[in-house]
Design an enzyme around this catalytic site. Sequence first.
Site, PDB file in Angstrom:
ATOM      1  N   SER A 127       0.600  -1.430   0.046  1.00 33.40           N
ATOM      2  CA  SER A 127      -0.057  -0.224  -0.179  1.00 33.40           C
ATOM      3  C   SER A 127       0.695   1.530  -0.241  1.00 33.40           C
ATOM      4  O   SER A 127       1.833   0.953   0.345  1.00 33.40           O
ATOM      5  CB  SER A 127      -0.924  -0.224   1.170  1.00 33.40           C
ATOM      6  N   TYR A 151      -2.124  -1.209  10.692  1.00 29.94           N
ATOM      7  CA  TYR A 151      -1.870  -1.364   9.977  1.00 29.94           C
ATOM      8  C   TYR A 151      -1.130  -1.044   8.744  1.00 29.94           C
ATOM      9  O   TYR A 151      -0.696  -2.401   7.627  1.00 29.94           O
ATOM     10  CB  TYR A 151      -2.994  -0.848   9.052  1.00 29.94           C
ATOM     11  N   LYS A 155       2.591  -3.659   6.930  1.00 30.17           N
ATOM     12  CA  LYS A 155       2.193  -3.952   5.606  1.00 30.17           C
ATOM     13  C   LYS A 155       4.032  -3.225   4.550  1.00 30.17           C
ATOM     14  O   LYS A 155       4.837  -4.328   4.416  1.00 30.17           O
ATOM     15  CB  LYS A 155       1.844  -2.731   4.452  1.00 30.17           C
TER      16      LYS A 155
END
Length: 337
Positions: A127, A151, A155
């Site tokens: 992302s 979050y 990643k």
Amino acid sequence: MMPKTVLVTGGAGYIGSHACVELLNAGYELSVLDNFSNSEPEMLTRVKQITNRSFKTFNADLRDEKALNDLFAASRIDAVIHFAALKAVGESVLHPLKYYETNVTGTINLLKAMQKADCCKIVFSSSATVYGLNNPSPYLEDYPLNAVNPYGSTKVMAERILLDLAASDPMWSIVLLRYFNPIGAHPSGLIGEKPSGIPNNIMPYITAVASGRLPELKIFGGDYQTADGTGVRDYIHVVDIAKGHLAALEYAFLHTGAEAFNLGTGKGTSVLELVHAFEKASGRSIPYKITSRRQGDLAAYYADTNKANLHLGWQAQHSLINMCKDAWRFEQLGHWL
Ligand code: NAD
Ligand code: UDP
């Protein structure tokens, strides 16, 4: 030559289902793994309906190592596209362990099962959030990474693990795809983004307002240093993102090592520009109110897309109006079926 078989984890989800359509249309055989924690099996039925193709579905959880080993033992998998993850930033702040368990441990489980089965090609859903706070736009793939919430950390960590794995064994082919802001839906109107509860992301919120399910859009901040004061993002049609996976897969079949690519359009759009484009595309007016900024939001960012263009031969094709038209079609048709 025998068609190649691709395991798609999270294939029933928003981006995964669109990727399944493109892969099937390109002639790949598929196996889909999903635990349906954030999707419905119905989406896979619709993928079959759109493509007139079928595939195996495994209702299994990434956290279940045995299920992963069984899956690889039962079928020959040539490559994996790994979408399955939890993705709500706010929830990741409240429940970090759940996020690390699914997104990091789940990825390790998958990689171990792949290693056991001698399957060493993977395309990973990363992302733009990995670029963090301090990098100027357009974002370049070699910028330092710097996550600002759990979050985002999952990643960054998963990317790191994949890079270390590629460095440990030259057999691996690893493609990290850093998505900017996917919106829109398949032009059939049958698959699209269907969050449960009140949407966090802007496009499903706008479509809910357009159809009267929510009263008005709250625009988070009108005092950013942008042309109209609202936040700027690089919105990209989900079908373009899906096609980026096809290009990445072809790249993985031809190259070893690990490489990261941005999937964006390279163009920034403000919240107000998006609202006006949606109004034009749908013929509906979107009542909105400008409210305070959302904690953790950046003013503006967008992708540098040269690397994906050069090495994957991929470029986003769809206009903002197309993204809005397709999101609106899904709201009117597929959302309710
Ligand atoms: P989504 O929630 O629609 O799809 C994820 C799928 O994974 C769902 O079908 C869900 O049921 C499944 N899943 C979740 N946990 C699982 C588990 N433990 N085991 C098996 N399946 C599980 O999300 P999406 O928008 O399609 O995102 C796909 C990927 O892209 C994710 O990795 C996400 O972090 C990443 N991503 C998404 C965006 C975005 O804006 N949508 C942006 C950047 C990156
Ligand atoms: N946004 C907004 N209202 C909403 C949801 C989002 O104004 O209800 C804004 C948000 O501040 C950002 C842009 O829309 O500028 C995109 O937000 P989204 O949550 O879709 O993606 P993200 O910013 O997390 O990449």
